[in-house]
Design an enzyme around this catalytic site. Structure first.
Site, PDB file in Angstrom:
ATOM      1  CG  ASP A  20      -2.079   0.957   1.069  1.00  0.00           C
ATOM      2  OD1 ASP A  20      -2.371   1.363  -0.074  1.00  0.00           O
ATOM      3  OD2 ASP A  20      -2.695   1.310   2.085  1.00  0.00           O
ATOM      4  CG  HIS A  37       0.038   1.918  -9.381  1.00  0.00           C
ATOM      5  ND1 HIS A  37      -0.147   1.606  -8.057  1.00  0.00           N
ATOM      6  CD2 HIS A  37      -1.098   2.555  -9.771  1.00  0.00           C
ATOM      7  CE1 HIS A  37      -1.325   2.049  -7.661  1.00  0.00           C
ATOM      8  NE2 HIS A  37      -1.924   2.624  -8.679  1.00  0.00           N
ATOM      9  CD1 TRP A  69     -12.811  -5.303  -9.873  1.00  0.00           C
ATOM     10  CD2 TRP A  69     -12.159  -4.259 -11.743  1.00  0.00           C
ATOM     11  NE1 TRP A  69     -12.120  -6.214 -10.646  1.00  0.00           N
ATOM     12  CE2 TRP A  69     -11.709  -5.591 -11.799  1.00  0.00           C
ATOM     13  CE3 TRP A  69     -11.849  -3.409 -12.811  1.00  0.00           C
ATOM     14  CZ2 TRP A  69     -10.990  -6.093 -12.884  1.00  0.00           C
ATOM     15  CZ3 TRP A  69     -11.128  -3.913 -13.895  1.00  0.00           C
ATOM     16  CH2 TRP A  69     -10.709  -5.242 -13.924  1.00  0.00           C
ATOM     17  CG  LEU A 132       9.630 -16.772  -4.283  1.00  0.00           C
ATOM     18  CD1 LEU A 132       9.586 -16.831  -2.751  1.00  0.00           C
ATOM     19  CD2 LEU A 132      10.025 -15.355  -4.723  1.00  0.00           C
TER      20      LEU A 132
HETATM   21  C1  FPP Z   1      -1.773   0.144  -3.439  1.00  0.00           C
HETATM   22  O1  FPP Z   1      -1.371   1.480  -3.450  1.00  0.00           O
HETATM   23  C2  FPP Z   1      -1.283  -0.505  -4.643  1.00  0.00           C
HETATM   24  C3  FPP Z   1      -2.081  -0.982  -5.643  1.00  0.00           C
HETATM   25  C4  FPP Z   1      -3.549  -0.915  -5.617  1.00  0.00           C
HETATM   26  C5  FPP Z   1      -1.512  -1.553  -6.880  1.00  0.00           C
HETATM   27  C6  FPP Z   1      -0.225  -2.280  -6.680  1.00  0.00           C
HETATM   28  C7  FPP Z   1       0.171  -2.836  -7.971  1.00  0.00           C
HETATM   29  C8  FPP Z   1       1.417  -2.944  -8.367  1.00  0.00           C
HETATM   30  C9  FPP Z   1       2.597  -2.518  -7.593  1.00  0.00           C
HETATM   31  C10 FPP Z   1       1.625  -3.595  -9.690  1.00  0.00           C
HETATM   32  C11 FPP Z   1       1.955  -5.024  -9.367  1.00  0.00           C
HETATM   33  C12 FPP Z   1       2.042  -5.804 -10.583  1.00  0.00           C
HETATM   34  C13 FPP Z   1       2.652  -7.000 -10.590  1.00  0.00           C
HETATM   35  C14 FPP Z   1       2.636  -7.789 -11.829  1.00  0.00           C
HETATM   36  C15 FPP Z   1       3.325  -7.554  -9.384  1.00  0.00           C
HETATM   37  P1  FPP Z   1      -2.484   2.607  -3.475  1.00  0.00           P
HETATM   38  O2  FPP Z   1      -2.592   3.129  -4.869  1.00  0.00           O
HETATM   39  O3  FPP Z   1      -3.746   2.097  -2.863  1.00  0.00           O
HETATM   40  O4  FPP Z   1      -1.817   3.657  -2.565  1.00  0.00           O
HETATM   41  P2  FPP Z   1      -2.552   4.806  -1.726  1.00  0.00           P
HETATM   42  O5  FPP Z   1      -3.187   4.116  -0.533  1.00  0.00           O
HETATM   43  O6  FPP Z   1      -1.450   5.701  -1.344  1.00  0.00           O
HETATM   44  O7  FPP Z   1      -3.543   5.443  -2.649  1.00  0.00           O
END
Ligand code: FPP
Length: 241
Positions: A20, A37, A69, A132
């Site tokens: 997060d 991301h 979503w 892993l």
């Molecule tokens: C949470 O941060 C993160 C996500 C919802 C997306 C995480 C996805 C990736 C890192 C891509 C992973 C892909 C692969 C193939 C491993 P947030 O956007 O909710 O953060 P915030 O709470 O600060 O808004």
């Protein structure tokens, strides 16, 4: 019977991560959320490398929840693209590292491009004795998984393939879409102290490590600290020992 800490460490830890803070990291650096991301994927690469070095058995990552979503379409599209590029760029290295990649969750709404890509990635990394297990939750929600597996088991009971009395914990795990049965350590970055519908059944006895840093700032040393803290904790599984 519950395993001792020594047995758990010997067979390799099952670690799950709620990555997060990408959005807040991006905003605090005056960047677009999708850049957060992108940076998040680079961190995944470092943590996978360290997980192999630490002989971790499995790493289960929350990449996209069923609730995500409801995010803006532009952000969802950016995450879909990121999954495709991450797979294209990382799979050759994962093959070299002998990492077995598995995606779980409800994937249909991601569209054919993402679906084809993740199937390809799973077959390319279908390695017999992996270093892993890397499991990525995509379109996953813990409560939805419990609903889905209950429906499947109920229909088998109705068709008399299963006796209701034979339903046990192992069967629930087998019908769940989550590849791991039990998580030993759950790490959540970004400062919030909640579970957010992740692996509800599998984290029953997990130790939980909440980290203040945003995921893009999380590094190998933070990961090692979480593992070392886990090793210090005495796990009793409800028993008096
Ligand atoms: C949470 O941060 C993160 C996500 C919802 C997306 C995480 C996805 C990736 C890192 C891509 C992973 C892909 C692969 C193939 C491993 P947030 O956007 O909710 O953060 P915030 O709470 O600060 O808004």
């Amino acid at each position: 019977m519950a395993k001792t800490l020594g047995q758990i460490l010997k067979s390799g830890l099952n670690i799950a991560v709620i990555m997060d803070g990408n959005g807040r990291w991006a905003l605090s650096n005056s960047l677009n959320v999708s850049k957060g991301h992108q940076k998040g994927v680079q961190v995944v690469r470092d943590i996978v490398e360290e997980a192999i070095r630490q002989k971790i058995s499995s790493l289960t990552l929350y990449a996209f929840s069923s609730e995500n979503w409801s995010r803006p379409k532009a952000e969802i599209d950016a995450i879909k693209k990121l999954v495709i590029t991450a797979v294209d760029e990382q799979v050759p290295e994962l093959v070299q590292q002998k990492v077995k990649l598995k995606f779980f969750g409800r994937h249909d709404d991601f569209g054919s491009k993402v679906l084809t890509k993740i199937k390809e990635a799973e077959s390319q990394t279908n390695i017999p004795s992996p270093s892993l297990h890397l499991n990525v939750a995509l379109g996953y929600g813990g409560r939805q998984d419990i609903v889905d597996l209950t429906k499947q088991i109920a229909s088998k009971v109705l068709s008399k393939e299963i006796n209701a009395e034979d339903i046990n914990e192992e069967m629930i795990s087998n019908y769940s879409c989550v590849p791991e049965d039990k998580i030993d350590l759950l790490i959540r970055t970004g400062g919030d102290k909640r579970i957010s519908n992740f692996l509800l059944y599998q984290i029953a006895y997990a130790e939980i490590c909440f980290v203040e840093k945003f995921w893009p700032d999380f590094d190998k040393d933070d990961f090692i600290d979480c593992i070392n803290n886990f090793k210090k904790v005495s796990r009793r599984f409800g028993a008096r020992v």
